[in-house]
Design an enzyme around this catalytic site. Sequence first.
Site, PDB file in Angstrom:
ATOM      1  N   ARG A   1      16.147  -2.510  -2.886  1.00 37.11           N
ATOM      2  CA  ARG A   1      14.891  -2.358  -3.600  1.00 37.11           C
ATOM      3  C   ARG A   1      15.060  -2.492  -5.099  1.00 37.11           C
ATOM      4  O   ARG A   1      16.036  -2.010  -5.662  1.00 37.11           O
ATOM      5  CB  ARG A   1      14.287  -0.984  -3.303  1.00 37.11           C
ATOM      6  CG  ARG A   1      13.728  -0.912  -1.922  1.00 37.11           C
ATOM      7  CD  ARG A   1      13.778   0.492  -1.432  1.00 37.11           C
ATOM      8  NE  ARG A   1      12.945   0.645  -0.257  1.00 37.11           N
ATOM      9  CZ  ARG A   1      12.856   1.745   0.433  1.00 37.11           C
ATOM     10  NH1 ARG A   1      13.536   2.808   0.069  1.00 37.11           N
ATOM     11  NH2 ARG A   1      12.090   1.801   1.490  1.00 37.11           N
TER      12      ARG A   1
ATOM     13  N   PRO B   1       0.821  -1.209   0.000  1.00 40.27           N
ATOM     14  CA  PRO B   1       0.000   0.000   0.000  1.00 40.27           C
ATOM     15  C   PRO B   1       0.860   1.266   0.000  1.00 40.27           C
ATOM     16  O   PRO B   1       1.756   1.409   0.826  1.00 40.27           O
ATOM     17  CB  PRO B   1      -0.805  -0.121   1.291  1.00 40.27           C
ATOM     18  CG  PRO B   1      -0.752  -1.571   1.651  1.00 40.27           C
ATOM     19  CD  PRO B   1       0.563  -2.051   1.146  1.00 40.27           C
ATOM     20  N   GLU B   2       0.594   2.137  -0.966  1.00 43.82           N
ATOM     21  CA  GLU B   2       1.216   3.462  -1.006  1.00 43.82           C
ATOM     22  C   GLU B   2       0.073   4.475  -0.912  1.00 43.82           C
ATOM     23  O   GLU B   2      -1.048   4.102  -0.560  1.00 43.82           O
ATOM     24  CB  GLU B   2       2.032   3.616  -2.298  1.00 43.82           C
ATOM     25  CG  GLU B   2       3.094   2.523  -2.435  1.00 43.82           C
ATOM     26  CD  GLU B   2       3.919   2.617  -3.712  1.00 43.82           C
ATOM     27  OE1 GLU B   2       4.087   3.724  -4.238  1.00 43.82           O
ATOM     28  OE2 GLU B   2       4.393   1.571  -4.182  1.00 43.82           O
TER      29      GLU B   2
ATOM     30  N   ARG C   1       2.566 -10.344   6.823  1.00 43.82           N
ATOM     31  CA  ARG C   1       3.971 -10.333   7.258  1.00 43.82           C
ATOM     32  C   ARG C   1       4.222  -9.657   8.603  1.00 43.82           C
ATOM     33  O   ARG C   1       5.359  -9.545   9.024  1.00 43.82           O
ATOM     34  CB  ARG C   1       4.841  -9.680   6.187  1.00 43.82           C
ATOM     35  CG  ARG C   1       4.885 -10.537   4.956  1.00 43.82           C
ATOM     36  CD  ARG C   1       5.894 -10.051   3.956  1.00 43.82           C
ATOM     37  NE  ARG C   1       5.466 -10.496   2.637  1.00 43.82           N
ATOM     38  CZ  ARG C   1       5.970 -10.064   1.511  1.00 43.82           C
ATOM     39  NH1 ARG C   1       6.920  -9.159   1.521  1.00 43.82           N
ATOM     40  NH2 ARG C   1       5.546 -10.514   0.364  1.00 43.82           N
TER      41      ARG C   1
ATOM     42  N   LYS D   1       1.288   7.369   4.286  1.00 47.60           N
ATOM     43  CA  LYS D   1       0.751   6.016   4.160  1.00 47.60           C
ATOM     44  C   LYS D   1       0.086   5.559   5.450  1.00 47.60           C
ATOM     45  O   LYS D   1      -0.186   4.376   5.630  1.00 47.60           O
ATOM     46  CB  LYS D   1       1.882   5.035   3.802  1.00 47.60           C
ATOM     47  CG  LYS D   1       2.611   5.356   2.496  1.00 47.60           C
ATOM     48  CD  LYS D   1       3.784   4.417   2.277  1.00 47.60           C
ATOM     49  CE  LYS D   1       4.694   4.925   1.177  1.00 47.60           C
ATOM     50  NZ  LYS D   1       5.942   4.148   1.084  1.00 47.60           N
TER      51      LYS D   1
END
Length: 276
Positions: A266, A2-3, A116, A59
Amino acid sequence: MPELPEVETMVRGLRSRVKRKTITNLWTDEKKIIHHPSFNFFKKSLIGQTIVDVERRGKIIVFKFKPKGFLLVHPKMTGHFLALKEKPSSSYLKKKSAHLMLVLSNDLYLVWTDQRKFSRIEYWPDKTISEIPWLKELGAEPLELSFSEFNRLMDNRRTRVKSWLLDQRFIVGVGNIYANEVLWSAKINPEQPVIELSKDQRKKLLIDLKKILKRAIINRGTSVAEYRDISDQEGHYANYLKVYGRPGKPCPRCGREIIRKMTGSRSTYYCPKCQA
DNA sequence: ACAATATCCTGCGAGC
DNA sequence: TGCTCGCAGGATATTG
């Protein structure tokens, strides 16, 4: 992941359902995602509180209570809310990796799931919003940002532009998906130092950032992994991705093969021709 | 000031 | 088929 667009979608879904509702009970199986205060105090003090609104800061999902207090929920990689009309079974909760459930006075079961367990939750019963330490660290909201302010935030920064976009101390809400997409859109190399970007490049970067974030919000976000809205539905922006998660495929603009490369830990996806 | 690395955690894919 | 193993990834802390 989610951004900003995904969190905005969650918040819009939550708002109408939880406004003016009181938390009547609360369950968790994972005390460690509650970062503040201690779990016992968290539970004791949150029950009986009435939600007046839900907002987004970067966020982070921010529940506001009457007459005071804030509950902050950051989804990190895999966190999201599910709004259920009936009490979920324990097998359902387990299947969805549920770790927190708020029972509301309109018999709504607000379930926080997080595969997670990276998500982070804080409750600040007495502070005003400007006193909350976590929020103080955050930079500007990109959709409310003028070019002069954007430009000022870039002053003297030598870091790579992609790292700058991801750093929540400058601007908030941008994660790996939209950072890659906006850099492709603005034809900027992800490793270019911020200080070297021309004024025109910076202008295009901000314009395209706003454009992409707004378009993603309209499409209810991107579901590349497990992101879902509060009705467990996927977003549709994945259909519009140009480079993210598309290594080896042709650049939609010039046809050159999209490259995947690691910056830090990343994945960075870009077109070596358009974004030279 | 910036970069790199470890950490948290789980599902998934590669390799056997 | 089914097992083990390595690894991604947002933010933070720590070290270089």
